[in-house]
Design an enzyme around this catalytic site. Structure first.
Site, PDB file in Angstrom:
ATOM      1  N   ASP A 140      10.684   2.661   6.960  1.00  0.00           N
ATOM      2  CA  ASP A 140      10.205   1.304   7.253  1.00  0.00           C
ATOM      3  C   ASP A 140      11.356   0.553   7.902  1.00  0.00           C
ATOM      4  O   ASP A 140      12.510   0.734   7.489  1.00  0.00           O
ATOM      5  CB  ASP A 140       9.758   0.593   5.956  1.00  0.00           C
TER       6      ASP A 140
ATOM      7  N   ASP B 220      -9.395   7.424   8.341  1.00  0.00           N
ATOM      8  CA  ASP B 220     -10.319   6.395   7.842  1.00  0.00           C
ATOM      9  C   ASP B 220     -10.487   5.301   8.889  1.00  0.00           C
ATOM     10  O   ASP B 220     -11.273   4.374   8.707  1.00  0.00           O
ATOM     11  CB  ASP B 220      -9.771   5.804   6.540  1.00  0.00           C
TER      12      ASP B 220
ATOM     13  N   PRO C  92       1.039  -2.037   9.911  1.00  0.00           N
ATOM     14  CA  PRO C  92       0.062  -2.776  10.722  1.00  0.00           C
ATOM     15  C   PRO C  92       0.093  -2.321  12.176  1.00  0.00           C
ATOM     16  O   PRO C  92       1.037  -1.638  12.598  1.00  0.00           O
ATOM     17  CB  PRO C  92       0.539  -4.232  10.642  1.00  0.00           C
TER      18      PRO C  92
ATOM     19  N   ALA D 194      -4.780   3.175   8.013  1.00  0.00           N
ATOM     20  CA  ALA D 194      -4.203   1.874   8.393  1.00  0.00           C
ATOM     21  C   ALA D 194      -4.960   1.288   9.590  1.00  0.00           C
ATOM     22  O   ALA D 194      -5.896   0.504   9.398  1.00  0.00           O
ATOM     23  CB  ALA D 194      -2.720   2.045   8.688  1.00  0.00           C
ATOM     24  N   ARG D 195      -4.615   1.715  10.792  1.00  0.00           N
ATOM     25  CA  ARG D 195      -5.318   1.246  11.990  1.00  0.00           C
ATOM     26  C   ARG D 195      -5.430   2.394  12.991  1.00  0.00           C
ATOM     27  O   ARG D 195      -4.450   3.097  13.248  1.00  0.00           O
ATOM     28  CB  ARG D 195      -4.565   0.074  12.636  1.00  0.00           C
TER      29      ARG D 195
ATOM     30  N   GLU E 131     -13.337   2.565  16.686  1.00  0.00           N
ATOM     31  CA  GLU E 131     -14.232   2.718  15.538  1.00  0.00           C
ATOM     32  C   GLU E 131     -15.436   1.782  15.548  1.00  0.00           C
ATOM     33  O   GLU E 131     -16.468   2.107  14.952  1.00  0.00           O
ATOM     34  CB  GLU E 131     -13.458   2.571  14.226  1.00  0.00           C
TER      35      GLU E 131
ATOM     36  N   ILE F 104       0.838  -1.210   0.000  1.00  0.00           N
ATOM     37  CA  ILE F 104       0.000   0.000   0.000  1.00  0.00           C
ATOM     38  C   ILE F 104       0.872   1.258   0.000  1.00  0.00           C
ATOM     39  O   ILE F 104       0.668   2.178  -0.796  1.00  0.00           O
ATOM     40  CB  ILE F 104      -0.970   0.002   1.208  1.00  0.00           C
TER      41      ILE F 104
ATOM     42  N   HIS G  60     -13.756   3.715   7.646  1.00  0.00           N
ATOM     43  CA  HIS G  60     -12.944   2.576   7.200  1.00  0.00           C
ATOM     44  C   HIS G  60     -13.342   2.122   5.802  1.00  0.00           C
ATOM     45  O   HIS G  60     -13.563   0.927   5.555  1.00  0.00           O
ATOM     46  CB  HIS G  60     -13.062   1.423   8.212  1.00  0.00           C
TER      47      HIS G  60
HETATM   48  C1  COI Z   1      -8.190  -4.827   6.205  1.00  0.00           C
HETATM   49  O1  COI Z   1      -8.159  -5.399   5.119  1.00  0.00           O
HETATM   50  O2  COI Z   1      -7.586  -5.278   7.196  1.00  0.00           O
HETATM   51  C2  COI Z   1      -8.981  -3.614   6.339  1.00  0.00           C
HETATM   52  O3  COI Z   1      -8.498  -2.696   6.933  1.00  0.00           O
HETATM   53  C3  COI Z   1     -10.380  -3.637   5.863  1.00  0.00           C
HETATM   54  C4  COI Z   1     -11.300  -3.571   7.044  1.00  0.00           C
HETATM   55  C5  COI Z   1     -12.663  -3.024   6.742  1.00  0.00           C
HETATM   56  C6  COI Z   1     -11.325  -4.765   7.905  1.00  0.00           C
END
Ligand code: COI
Length: 330
Positions: A174, A258, A206, A233-234, A263, A155, A295
């Site tokens: 990274d 996002d 991640p 991302a998260r 969330e 990504i 998301h």
């Molecule tokens: C993922 O693919 O891990 C995403 O972030 C999508 C998500 C809506 C679970």
């Protein structure tokens, strides 16, 4: 072999049906999410295919084990909502879809940045009141930005290509270097270098215990005034209270989120006029220089088709061989 798919949305059904008839394998579909309460529906099936932001609880994994189901294929990439150690200890094999459409997320990232730079939310608010003046929302240009990309997996790399296409200067960080990015000389030595040099920071890593709250007070303090932050991302990568402070002080000039720390309280549901019991969300949502999306970065036709096909292939491979190319283990 028989598979059950949880959390199946309307837009996924056609791909599930196609896969099922091409492979001669029955797939029962339910819209319900996979929880300790719904897992009984999987009784008699050989494998489960699931997709959700909600956590896969330990109790659920135990019940899967009791039902004799040991193959679980996620239709997404992130595995931060499942206890992999627990799964492994119960003999449950988990697969994910590591690459379904990096472009989907990369394009969304750039779209959100463009909206921040062009102050779209402020203009939309103005225009809805029939105020059609330009000022004072003077904008910034992407070609003038130094974009710090944290994470150069599929990504991050896709985002880098797009940013470069717009003429932005890209720097990257990274812990694991990618040859192509290295050959372009984009890597800086530390996260601090990103914080100090970038005018835009975008996260493509991640969530691990080590990356939780990576953007905290200390990180924001090192950044340029008015920096733009993008997170597709998260959520827990950013300490939301530190972000709120940084927005208040002007250290952060705008943010596109996002993903958010909590969330599941809000995203992917129609809350109508219900009060939202998530103070940080309410604070951020009201701001003109913060874009919140539920998301949705992943949600494209290409991505959804790949998520369905690859996860079902993974589940079939687990059943037939006891392992899979996309096995995730702790
Ligand atoms: C993922 O693919 O891990 C995403 O972030 C999508 C998500 C809506 C679970």
């Amino acid at each position: 072999m028989k598979i059950i798919g949880y959390g199946i949305r309307q837009d996924e059904r056609q791909f599930v049906e196609q896969w099922s008839s091409q492979n001669g394998i029955g797939v029962k579909m339910t819209a319900e999410l996979l929880t300790a309460e719904t897992v009984d529906q999987a009784s008699g099936y050989d494998g489960i295919v699931a997709f959700q932001q909600l956590a896969y609880s330990d109790e659920l994994l135990e019940k899967m084990d009791q039902l004799g189901i040991h193959n679980l294929s996620l239709r997404n990439v992130g595995v931060d909502n499942i206890n992999l150690e627990k799964a492994t200890s119960l003999g449950i094999k988990v697969t994910n879809v590591p690459v379904y459409s990096p472009e989907a997320i990369a394009e969304f990232t750039v779209t959100q940045l463009m909206q921040l730079l062009r102050r779209s939310k402020e203009y939309a608010r103005k225009f809805s009141n029939h105020d059609f003046r330009w000022a004072p929302q003077i904008s910034k240009e992407l070609n003038q930005q130094t974009v710090g990309v944290i994470g150069t997996g599929h990504i991050g790399r896709s985002a880098i290509k797009i940013f470069q296409g717009f003429g932005a200067k890209v720097i990257a960080y990274d812990a694991f270097h990618n040859k192509e990015i290295e050959s372009q000389g984009l890597y800086v030595d530390s996260l601090s270098d990103i914080y100090k040099q970038a005018t835009v920071i975008t996260l493509h890593i991640p969530l691990f215990p080590e990356t939780e709250h990576m953007l905290d007070r200390e990180a924001f303090n090192q950044m340029n005034d008015g920096v733009f932050i993008i997170n597709a991302a998260r959520g827990p990568l950013i300490d939301e209270s530190a972000l709120i402070e940084a927005l208040d002080s002007g250290k952060v000039g705008g943010a596109a989120l996002d993903v958010m720390e909590d969330e599941t309280k809000v995203f992917n549901q129609d809350l109508g006029k219900q009060e939202i019991n998530y103070p940080a969300f309410n604070n951020l949502f009201e701001r003109d220089n913060v874009l919140i999306s539920p998301h949705t970065a992943f949600y494209t036709d290409v991505a959804v088709k790949n998520m369905v096909n690859i996860s079902l292939n993974n589940n079939k491979q687990l059943f037939e061989t006891g392992t899979a190319d996309n096995l995730v283990e702790k």
